[in-house]
Design an enzyme around this catalytic site. Structure first.
Site, short mmCIF file in Angstrom:
data_model
loop_
_atom_site.label_atom_id
_atom_site.label_comp_id
_atom_site.label_asym_id
_atom_site.label_seq_id
_atom_site.Cartn_x
_atom_site.Cartn_y
_atom_site.Cartn_z
N CYS A 88 -6.74 -3.78 3.38
CA CYS A 88 -6.45 -2.09 3.38
C CYS A 88 -6.99 -1.56 1.91
O CYS A 88 -7.99 -1.29 1.81
CB CYS A 88 -4.83 -1.87 3.49
SG CYS A 88 -4.99 0.10 3.32
N GLU A 138 2.81 2.82 3.12
CA GLU A 138 3.94 2.34 3.71
C GLU A 138 4.96 3.22 3.39
O GLU A 138 5.87 3.30 3.99
CB GLU A 138 4.15 0.75 2.83
CG GLU A 138 4.85 -0.26 3.69
CD GLU A 138 3.58 -0.51 4.63
OE1 GLU A 138 3.90 -0.76 5.98
OE2 GLU A 138 2.44 -1.01 4.50
N MET A 139 4.97 3.69 2.02
CA MET A 139 6.08 4.57 1.65
C MET A 139 5.96 5.62 2.27
O MET A 139 7.02 6.54 2.75
CB MET A 139 5.95 4.68 -0.04
CG MET A 139 5.90 3.63 -0.96
SD MET A 139 7.17 2.38 -0.40
CE MET A 139 8.51 3.15 -1.04
N LYS A 140 4.81 6.31 2.50
CA LYS A 140 4.71 7.57 3.24
C LYS A 140 5.54 7.50 4.37
O LYS A 140 6.03 8.32 5.13
CB LYS A 140 3.07 7.85 3.37
CG LYS A 140 2.42 8.19 2.02
CD LYS A 140 2.57 9.89 2.00
CE LYS A 140 2.00 10.17 0.55
NZ LYS A 140 0.71 9.94 0.17
N HIS A 162 1.08 -3.55 6.56
CA HIS A 162 -0.26 -3.53 7.28
C HIS A 162 -1.27 -4.14 6.43
O HIS A 162 -2.53 -3.89 6.68
CB HIS A 162 -0.64 -2.04 7.80
CG HIS A 162 -0.96 -1.30 6.50
ND1 HIS A 162 0.14 -0.74 5.54
CD2 HIS A 162 -1.94 -0.68 5.85
CE1 HIS A 162 -0.42 -0.15 4.73
NE2 HIS A 162 -1.66 0.14 4.99
N CYS A 170 -12.72 -2.23 18.62
CA CYS A 170 -12.90 -2.54 19.86
C CYS A 170 -14.35 -3.19 20.47
O CYS A 170 -14.37 -3.84 21.19
CB CYS A 170 -12.10 -1.91 20.57
SG CYS A 170 -13.52 -0.32 21.04
N CYS A 180 -12.11 3.50 15.37
CA CYS A 180 -12.11 3.02 16.58
C CYS A 180 -10.97 3.62 17.35
O CYS A 180 -9.72 3.91 16.85
CB CYS A 180 -11.87 1.35 16.39
SG CYS A 180 -11.71 0.78 18.05
N CYS A 226 -17.03 2.73 17.75
CA CYS A 226 -17.83 1.42 17.19
C CYS A 226 -19.09 1.11 17.47
O CYS A 226 -19.76 0.58 16.85
CB CYS A 226 -16.83 0.39 18.25
SG CYS A 226 -15.12 0.02 17.60
N CYS A 256 -16.14 1.41 21.95
CA CYS A 256 -15.70 2.82 21.99
C CYS A 256 -16.87 3.75 21.30
O CYS A 256 -17.82 3.15 20.55
CB CYS A 256 -14.49 3.30 21.45
SG CYS A 256 -14.45 3.05 19.51
N CYS A 289 1.05 -1.38 -0.14
CA CYS A 289 0.07 0.02 -0.06
C CYS A 289 0.87 1.30 0.05
O CYS A 289 1.87 1.38 0.49
CB CYS A 289 -0.79 -0.29 1.10
SG CYS A 289 -1.86 1.56 1.55
#
Ligand code: NAD
Ligand code: ZN
Length: 278
Positions: free
Chosen positions: A127, A5-7, A21, A51, A65, A57, A54, A2
């Site tokens: 993702c 990742e680079m960011k 991720h 979760c 979340c 959620c 919260c 994704c």
């Protein structure tokens, strides 16, 4: 891989870290009190946990979340790291750390999936695909017969196109500075593709000319503040909706004329396509 990742690598990662991720896997073992998954279950990883307790959620329209904040610490919720190298701790990433054969996740960071699902494909649901598809379906709520524009034709942008198509959009315009992306975009459902570098005029003026009055649904899937402003200005002046999917660097400010809001345009964000992961 994704774009996020680079960011993060450019921005603020703590080292040493196990990135990644976007993943899928098989539960190897579970800790005390875990009741919703068991060894042998196939799961996808959730960078955005759920979760279930919260305020986000419990709100049917919300998926952000509060436990997401744990990913900022690069540690498990008990303050420990579960990875070591030569006896020294290694950081987690995004509650998931999927660039690893084995990883440790909270129960709220995995979603059980069908046992026959092919792991090498469903990992994208964790993702890129869900983020783009959901941005069109859940966040923008693209309507049948509408006109859409998608800025940025990476994996996430292609998934936005698929979402717009599934929602019945009549016209889907792909925008990218890399024309090699156009073929895949058209396979995914783009009806036409344009390169901002082929025009003398700013891209927002090109899109307004192409559509007569601006696009109805516009998506920024790059993570560039200038392109967010351009995407917003490409929208229909009253009922146009612009969704920011691209990740803007922390601290980046947008430069958008307040006047553009007067006629009713909408600008909004979207994380993980608005889906509740579990
Ligand atoms: P990617 O790098 O594969 O794709 C980005 C595309 O934008 C490329 O095709 C590139 O050529 C194009 N581009 C770059 N600059 C441009 C410009 N000025 N004008 C037009 N096109 C331009 O990235 P990706 O994996 O598809 O991810 C896209 C964005 O979505 C990233 O910013 C990523 O961080 C973000 N993201 C957000 C979420 C979320 O939950 N909101 C989730 C995943 C990814
Ligand atoms: Zn929650």
């Amino acid at each position: 891989l994704c774009g996020t990742e680079m960011k993060v690598l450019e921005d603020k990662a703590l080292y040493p870290i196990i990135m990644g991720h976007e993943g899928a896997g098989i539960v190897e073992s579970v800790g005390e009190g875990v009741s919703t998954v068991k060894p042998g279950d196939k799961v996808i990883t959730l960078f955005l946990p759920q979760c279930g307790e919260c305020a986000s959620c419990l709100n049917s329209e919300d998926n952000f979340c509060i436990q997401f904040k744990q990913s900022q610490t690069s540690l498990m919720s008990d303050g420990t790291s579960r990875f070591t190298c030569k006896g020294k701790p290694v950081y987690h990433f995004a509650n998931t750390s999927t660039f690893s054969e084995y990883t440790v996740l909270s129960e709220i960071s995995v979603a059980k999936i069908d046992a026959v699902a092919p792991l090498e494909k469903v990992c994208l649901i964790s993702c890129g695909f869900s983020t783009g598809y959901g941005a069109a379906i859940n966040t923008a709520k693209v309507t049948p017969g509408s006109t859409c524009a998608v800025f940025g034709l990476g994996g996430v942008g292609l998934s936005v196109i698929m979402g717009c198509k599934a929602a019945g959009a009549a016209r889907i315009i792909g925008v990218d500075i890399n024309k090699d992306k156009f073929e895949k975009a058209k396979e995914a459902g783009a009806t036409e593709c344009i390169n901002p570098r082929d025009f003398k005029k700013p891209i927002q003026e090109v899109l307004v000319d192409m559509t007569g009055a601006g696009v109805e649904f516009c998506f920024e899937v790059i993570g560039n503040p200038e392109m967010v402003a351009a995407a917003f200005a490409s929208c229909h002046e009253s009922h146009g909706v612009c969704v920011i999917v691209g990740l803007l660097k922390f601290g980046v400010q947008l430069n958008i004329s307040g006047w553009l809001f007067f006629s009713g345009r909408t600008l909004k964000g979207s994380v993980y396509g608005g889906w509740k992961g579990r």
